[in-house]
Enzyme design. Structure first.
Site, short mmCIF file in Angstrom:
data_model
loop_
_atom_site.label_atom_id
_atom_site.label_comp_id
_atom_site.label_asym_id
_atom_site.label_seq_id
_atom_site.Cartn_x
_atom_site.Cartn_y
_atom_site.Cartn_z
N GLU A 1 2.74 49.55 20.08
CA GLU A 1 3.38 49.63 18.77
C GLU A 1 2.89 48.27 17.99
O GLU A 1 2.70 48.60 16.56
CB GLU A 1 4.89 49.71 18.99
CG GLU A 1 5.58 51.16 19.39
CD GLU A 1 5.13 52.19 18.07
OE1 GLU A 1 5.12 51.58 16.96
OE2 GLU A 1 5.02 53.38 18.28
N PRO B 1 31.40 47.04 -13.38
CA PRO B 1 33.16 46.98 -13.49
C PRO B 1 33.65 45.64 -12.93
O PRO B 1 34.77 45.45 -13.43
CB PRO B 1 33.71 48.20 -12.72
CG PRO B 1 32.55 48.43 -11.73
CD PRO B 1 31.20 48.05 -12.33
N ASP C 1 31.24 39.93 -23.19
CA ASP C 1 32.98 40.50 -23.29
C ASP C 1 33.55 39.37 -22.31
O ASP C 1 33.32 39.01 -21.52
CB ASP C 1 33.06 41.91 -22.93
CG ASP C 1 32.54 42.63 -23.96
OD1 ASP C 1 32.35 42.27 -25.01
OD2 ASP C 1 32.18 44.15 -23.67
N LYS D 1 37.32 40.17 -27.40
CA LYS D 1 38.13 40.54 -28.70
C LYS D 1 39.42 39.82 -28.71
O LYS D 1 39.76 39.10 -29.87
CB LYS D 1 38.63 42.20 -28.64
CG LYS D 1 37.31 42.99 -28.60
CD LYS D 1 36.96 43.40 -30.41
CE LYS D 1 35.64 43.91 -30.48
NZ LYS D 1 35.19 44.93 -29.63
N GLY E 1 31.26 44.79 -20.30
CA GLY E 1 31.55 45.13 -18.87
C GLY E 1 31.54 46.77 -18.79
O GLY E 1 31.13 47.48 -19.61
N GLY E 2 31.25 47.18 -17.43
CA GLY E 2 30.83 48.85 -17.17
C GLY E 2 29.44 48.98 -17.82
O GLY E 2 28.52 48.34 -17.59
N ASP E 3 29.62 50.23 -18.48
CA ASP E 3 28.19 50.65 -19.09
C ASP E 3 28.34 50.45 -20.79
O ASP E 3 29.45 50.58 -21.25
CB ASP E 3 28.08 52.38 -18.85
CG ASP E 3 26.77 52.76 -19.56
OD1 ASP E 3 25.95 52.71 -18.89
OD2 ASP E 3 26.99 53.10 -20.63
N ALA F 1 33.55 51.79 -15.30
CA ALA F 1 34.40 51.57 -14.64
C ALA F 1 34.97 52.76 -13.82
O ALA F 1 35.49 52.59 -12.83
CB ALA F 1 35.61 51.02 -15.58
N MET G 1 42.07 52.72 -20.55
CA MET G 1 43.67 52.46 -21.18
C MET G 1 44.31 50.96 -20.84
O MET G 1 43.69 50.25 -19.98
CB MET G 1 44.46 53.60 -20.89
CG MET G 1 44.50 53.85 -19.32
SD MET G 1 46.04 53.68 -18.70
CE MET G 1 45.67 52.70 -17.28
N GLY H 1 39.47 46.95 -10.56
CA GLY H 1 38.78 47.93 -9.75
C GLY H 1 37.28 47.15 -9.25
O GLY H 1 36.74 46.28 -10.05
#
Ligand code: SAH
Length: 471
Positions: free
Chosen positions: A22, A227, A250, A272, A303-305, A334, A385, A414
């Site tokens: 091998e 996320p 962000d 924000k 953040g996230g997408d 997320a 939310m 998360g």
């Protein structure tokens, strides 16, 4: 430095491999790519080696090694299972001044073979001088991730431009500047990103304008940061962060992600609620445009997408109006990240055939979600939310016919070590959440799939799941 690193041109050169198992096969496979003339000697050989010999790819002698096998060899690789034989062959090679490697016997070896990242013609070789093969392998994995897959093609493209550059650009300095501009500027980024035509266009412009070529214009990359867990960044996102001059991010983007950026990139928080600069969308758009017009590589990190409740579309429209070029790198949103880390499959053949992502941030004038549709059985609904909205959402769903016993979960922070998962039913989730003092950001997942959470949870968050006991 115990070992001197070199790259050896073995094309049509005799390389002797002793051994037929091998290990020898692995070495042969690697050596073949260099175009070496391989001679292999062993009393017994694997079928794969036999096939290669039959196809005329390598020369094989099925017998014991003889000292005469060494004649004419540029390199020797020894991989028999007998240590004494290996050492004897090594000593004979040494006496003839032929560089020898005995596999897994550094002391008997004149040279050792590095771990490599192969992007032919680009090759990165890593060595720990034999001190830790595991460490070398880990480093190799990191480089594998960091070096673009098509950097070899980029190198070949640059070589193909040498001829025309010599004809069009006079003077070594001018040619060097031309290639520096290609490699450091948008041309290489376009090429590596798959836009070969775009790269070619830039090269042509540079050649046409010679030394007065316009300076690379700025551009904006909208990047999804995922996320929270920095390891959920895509390879493209990582590269964009390491190429950036300016990063507008962000508030949700964790420090660990920002730490992956180029050290001297300017980082501007445009969160924000941060109260800092660029708090409104108009101000953010203006900042993006301003930096791009200065010729900067701007990363807009979200953040996230970026295209999921991220206002990515609005920012691109503003860039379009300002005629600034842009691209988008998706991220793990997320819902996908939180569901995975909480152990809640968003769809499941027995429980849900579709999933809906809903934004339910408090916005008095905003349109209400389609509660009727979200209350239907057999679907999963994920609400992005504020935490204070849980009660309202649960009440609206029940008012539109969803069962009070429908499982629901709040996933807070998360994918981070501080992740918390709170489960209940539509009837109870608001009260349980309120009593658990979890902190935002958080998502609400509603649907039968939540019933799987208890069995499928795998992610060990650092904090206890139930703080109601520990006052
Ligand atoms: N573009 C982002 C969403 C931005 S809206 C994405 O694709 O994920 C912000 C909302 O996302 C938060 O209010 C929260 O509901 C959710 N969110 C973002 N990160 C989260 C996390 N780590 N854990 C739970 N929810 C998160």
């Amino acid at each position: 430095m115990k070992y001197f690193p070199i790259f050896f041109d073995l094309w049509a050169q005799k390389v002797l491999v002793v051994g037929g198992g091998e290990v020898a096969l692995r070495k042969v496979v690697l050596l073949e790519q260099s175009g070496a003339a391989i001679t292999l000697v062993a009393p017994e050989i694997l079928p794969e080696l036999r096939e290669r010999a039959a196809a005329g790819k390598i020369q094989v002698h099925i017998r014991e090694f003889l000292p005469a096998d060494l004649s004419g060899a540029r390199l020797v690789i020894v991989a028999t299972s007998r240590r004494a034989v290996n050492r004897w062959i090594a000593a004979l090679s040494e006496a003839r001044a032929i560089p020898v490697n005995v596999v897994d016997d550094r002391e008997a070896s004149r040279f050792i073979v590095p771990a490599i990242v192969d992007r032919d013609p680009v090759l990165a070789a890593i060595s720990t001088s034999g001190t830790s093969p595991v460490l070398a392998r880990r480093l190799r994995e990191r480089l594998e991730a960091a070096i673009p897959k098509n950097i070899g093609a980029l190198a070949s493209w640059l070589r193909s431009l040498r001829h025309i550059a010599r004809r069009r650009l006079h003077g070594i300095d001018e040619r060097r500047r031309f290639f520096e501009t290609l490699v450091d500027g948008p041309a290489a980024r376009h090429f590596v990103g798959g836009d070969v035509r775009g790269a070619q266009r830039i090269a042509q412009q540079l050649l046409a304008g010679t030394s007065a070529a316009p300076h690379a214009s700025g551009e904006v990359t909208l990047v999804g940061a995922g996320p929270g867990d920095p390891e959920l960044l895509t390879l493209k996102a990582l590269r964009a962060l390491q190429d950036a001059d300016v990063i507008l991010h962000d508030r949700l983007v964790p420090q660990a992600v920002l730490d992956m950026a180029r050290r001297d990139a300017a980082q501007i928080c445009v969160g924000k609620a941060a109260g800092g600069i660029g708090s409104t969308q108009e101000e953010i758009n203006a900042l993006l445009i301003e930096h791009a017009l200065l010729g900067k590589r701007v990363v807009r990190l979200k953040g996230g997408d970026p295209f999921i409740f991220g206002r990515g579309g609005e920012e691109l429209e503003a860039l379009l109006d300002a005629r600034i070029s842009f691209s988008v790198i998706p991220g793990v949103t997320a819902a996908a990240g939180c569901a995975a880390y909480a152990g809640i499959p968003l769809t499941h053949r027995d429980h849900a055939h579709s999933v809906t992502f809903v934004t339910a941030h408090a916005d008095k004038d905003g349109p209400e979600p389609d509660w009727q549709a979200l209350a239907k059985p057999g679907i999963t609904a994920v609400f992005y939310m504020g935490l204070a909205r849980v009660e309202h959402i649960a009440a609206r769903l029940m008012a539109h016919g969803a069962s009070a016993a429908l499982p629901a979960a709040v996933v807070a922070q998360g994918t981070l070590p501080s992740q918390r998962v709170i489960t209940g039913t539509l009837a109870t989730i608001a009260a349980v959440t309120a009593g658990s003092n979890v902190e935002s950001p958080a998502l609400l997942v509603v649907g039968e799939v939540v019933s799987l959470q208890r069995r499928l949870a795998w992610f060990e968050s650092a904090e206890p799941l139930d703080v109601s006991q520990s006052a």
